[in-house]
Motif scaffolding. Structure first.
Motif, PDB file in Angstrom:
ATOM      1  N   GLY A  24     -16.497   6.119   0.230  1.00  0.00           N
ATOM      2  CA  GLY A  24     -15.073   6.359   0.389  1.00  0.00           C
ATOM      3  C   GLY A  24     -14.239   5.509  -0.544  1.00  0.00           C
ATOM      4  N   THR A  25     -13.031   5.251  -0.129  1.00  0.00           N
ATOM      5  CA  THR A  25     -12.024   4.564  -0.928  1.00  0.00           C
ATOM      6  C   THR A  25     -12.207   3.048  -0.854  1.00  0.00           C
ATOM      7  OG1 THR A  25     -10.475   4.389   0.912  1.00  0.00           O
ATOM      8  CG2 THR A  25     -10.450   6.455  -0.343  1.00  0.00           C
ATOM      9  N   SER A  26     -11.184   2.320  -1.294  1.00  0.00           N
ATOM     10  CA  SER A  26     -11.230   0.863  -1.194  1.00  0.00           C
ATOM     11  C   SER A  26     -11.359   0.405   0.253  1.00  0.00           C
ATOM     12  CB  SER A  26      -9.969   0.246  -1.811  1.00  0.00           C
ATOM     13  OG  SER A  26      -8.792   0.704  -1.153  1.00  0.00           O
ATOM     14  N   LEU A  27     -10.884   1.217   1.199  1.00  0.00           N
ATOM     15  CA  LEU A  27     -11.017   0.856   2.602  1.00  0.00           C
ATOM     16  C   LEU A  27     -12.483   0.817   3.007  1.00  0.00           C
ATOM     17  CD1 LEU A  27      -8.036   2.856   4.152  1.00  0.00           C
ATOM     18  CD2 LEU A  27      -8.088   0.522   3.258  1.00  0.00           C
ATOM     19  N   SER A  28     -13.279   1.731   2.483  1.00  0.00           N
ATOM     20  CA  SER A  28     -14.721   1.691   2.714  1.00  0.00           C
ATOM     21  C   SER A  28     -15.368   0.526   1.964  1.00  0.00           C
ATOM     22  CB  SER A  28     -15.366   3.007   2.263  1.00  0.00           C
ATOM     23  OG  SER A  28     -15.062   4.063   3.141  1.00  0.00           O
ATOM     24  N   TYR A  29     -14.912   0.317   0.745  1.00  0.00           N
ATOM     25  CA  TYR A  29     -15.489  -0.749  -0.084  1.00  0.00           C
ATOM     26  C   TYR A  29     -15.352  -2.110   0.592  1.00  0.00           C
ATOM     27  CZ  TYR A  29     -16.244  -3.850  -4.063  1.00  0.00           C
ATOM     28  OH  TYR A  29     -16.719  -4.840  -4.884  1.00  0.00           O
ATOM     29  N   HIS A  30     -14.185  -2.384   1.166  1.00  0.00           N
ATOM     30  CA  HIS A  30     -13.959  -3.680   1.811  1.00  0.00           C
ATOM     31  C   HIS A  30     -14.599  -3.752   3.190  1.00  0.00           C
ATOM     32  CE1 HIS A  30     -11.425  -5.046  -1.407  1.00  0.00           C
ATOM     33  NE2 HIS A  30     -10.604  -4.014  -1.261  1.00  0.00           N
ATOM     34  N   LEU A  31     -14.765  -2.613   3.836  1.00  0.00           N
ATOM     35  CA  LEU A  31     -15.399  -2.583   5.150  1.00  0.00           C
ATOM     36  C   LEU A  31     -16.897  -2.838   5.080  1.00  0.00           C
ATOM     37  CD1 LEU A  31     -15.592  -1.760   8.212  1.00  0.00           C
ATOM     38  CD2 LEU A  31     -15.909   0.594   7.374  1.00  0.00           C
ATOM     39  N   LEU A  78     -24.611   8.985   6.674  1.00  0.00           N
ATOM     40  CA  LEU A  78     -23.536   8.869   5.692  1.00  0.00           C
ATOM     41  C   LEU A  78     -22.216   8.768   6.438  1.00  0.00           C
ATOM     42  CD1 LEU A  78     -22.283   9.079   2.818  1.00  0.00           C
ATOM     43  CD2 LEU A  78     -22.377  11.571   3.095  1.00  0.00           C
ATOM     44  N   LEU A  79     -21.481   7.672   6.209  1.00  0.00           N
ATOM     45  CA  LEU A  79     -20.148   7.476   6.784  1.00  0.00           C
ATOM     46  C   LEU A  79     -19.155   7.692   5.645  1.00  0.00           C
ATOM     47  CD1 LEU A  79     -18.452   6.559   9.250  1.00  0.00           C
ATOM     48  CD2 LEU A  79     -18.733   4.205   8.421  1.00  0.00           C
ATOM     49  N   MET A  80     -18.273   8.696   5.761  1.00  0.00           N
ATOM     50  CA  MET A  80     -17.489   9.134   4.601  1.00  0.00           C
ATOM     51  C   MET A  80     -16.016   9.328   4.936  1.00  0.00           C
ATOM     52  SD  MET A  80     -18.327  12.311   1.995  1.00  0.00           S
ATOM     53  CE  MET A  80     -18.624  13.514   3.286  1.00  0.00           C
ATOM     54  N   GLU A  81     -15.152   8.887   4.018  1.00  0.00           N
ATOM     55  CA  GLU A  81     -13.696   9.100   4.104  1.00  0.00           C
ATOM     56  C   GLU A  81     -13.108   9.168   2.708  1.00  0.00           C
ATOM     57  OE1 GLU A  81     -11.245   6.726   3.105  1.00  0.00           O
ATOM     58  OE2 GLU A  81     -12.673   5.147   2.537  1.00  0.00           O
ATOM     59  N   TRP A  82     -12.155  10.116   2.523  1.00  0.00           N
ATOM     60  CA  TRP A  82     -11.413  10.216   1.261  1.00  0.00           C
ATOM     61  C   TRP A  82      -9.947  10.598   1.453  1.00  0.00           C
ATOM     62  CZ3 TRP A  82     -13.349   8.049  -2.817  1.00  0.00           C
ATOM     63  CH2 TRP A  82     -14.734   7.899  -2.893  1.00  0.00           C
ATOM     64  N   ALA A  83      -9.566  10.947   2.657  1.00  0.00           N
ATOM     65  CA  ALA A  83      -8.242  11.542   2.882  1.00  0.00           C
ATOM     66  C   ALA A  83      -7.091  10.640   2.458  1.00  0.00           C
ATOM     67  CB  ALA A  83      -8.082  11.928   4.346  1.00  0.00           C
TER      68      ALA A  83
END
Length: 221
Positions: A24-31, A78-83
């Motif tokens: 996902g986004t930076s939110l996934s990257y930091h999580l 797979l845990l995924m987010e892009w919205a």
């Protein structure tokens, strides 16, 4: 939990090693590093967490990078987010590859991502999640809300895709909104730039929520 236990937690309970890819986004990257630490403290040696977060990107880039960021790791889950980035207007990057993704295209891209993963790895458990609402904060350059005026439509797209494809959904937006209602003005300390939860907020709020949604706890493993 209102949902049944995830396949991820069931396999861990059976002592099976699991590869979790966070895409996902930076939110996934930091999580990802914090979720990795929390999982390893509970099931040391059983979980490999792959951080495939990409700061500043959205679902068109995700489609282009799917092989490198996801498929080559053969994920069990797979845990995924892009919205949240699909909804961004990308005024800082005129003509960029991820600029101008409509709510409809966001849904279509998410369906394409899911379909491609399932075509290669039909046994992979795909979990979609929404992240957090955004705010415009004085002094922050993030333009949290104004850069994403239709964010809720994009989040609804995630919910719709999860429902239509029979996928597990973790609704992080609803979690953060509920937390905001409980905390009042103090909530701003958790997401001070209007977009990104602080490491403390991730560690103390989001990670426990995600573990609970996944059905992972010290008591159940």
């Amino acid at each position: 939990m209102t949902q049944k236990s995830s396949r991820f937690s069931e396999n861990l309970s059976n002592g099976e090693k699991q590869t979790l890819v966070i895409f996902g986004t930076s939110l996934s990257y930091h999580l990802a590093p914090l979720l990795r630490s929390a999982l390893q403290s509970r099931v040391d040696g059983l979980v490999s967490v792959v951080n495939s977060g990409m700061a500043g990107n959205a679902s068109r880039t995700a489609l282009a990078q799917l092989e490198e960021k996801v498929l080559k790791h053969n994920p069990d889950t797979l845990l995924m987010e892009w919205a949240i980035n699909d909804a961004h207007d990308y005024q800082h990057d005129p003509g960029g590859v991820d600029q101008g993704i409509s709510p409809q295209e966001s849904r279509e891209n998410l369906v394409a991502l899911v379909s491609r993963v399932q075509s290669v790895f039909p046994e992979t458990e795909i979990i979609l999640w929404t992240t957090n609402s955004t705010d415009d904060v004085i002094g922050s350059p993030m333009r949290g809300r104004s850069a994403r005026p239709e964010l809720e439509s994009y989040y609804q797209g995630v919910r719709d895709v999860a429902s239509a494809r029979g996928l597990r959904l973790i609704d992080g937006e609803k979690f953060w909104n509920s937390t905001r209602e409980k905390m009042g003005d103090e909530f701003r300390t958790l997401i001070p730039d209007g977009v990104h939860p602080t490491p403390k907020a991730l560690r103390e709020y989001l990670v426990p929520f995600l573990l609970d949604e996944l059905g992972v706890s010290a008591q159940t493993l």
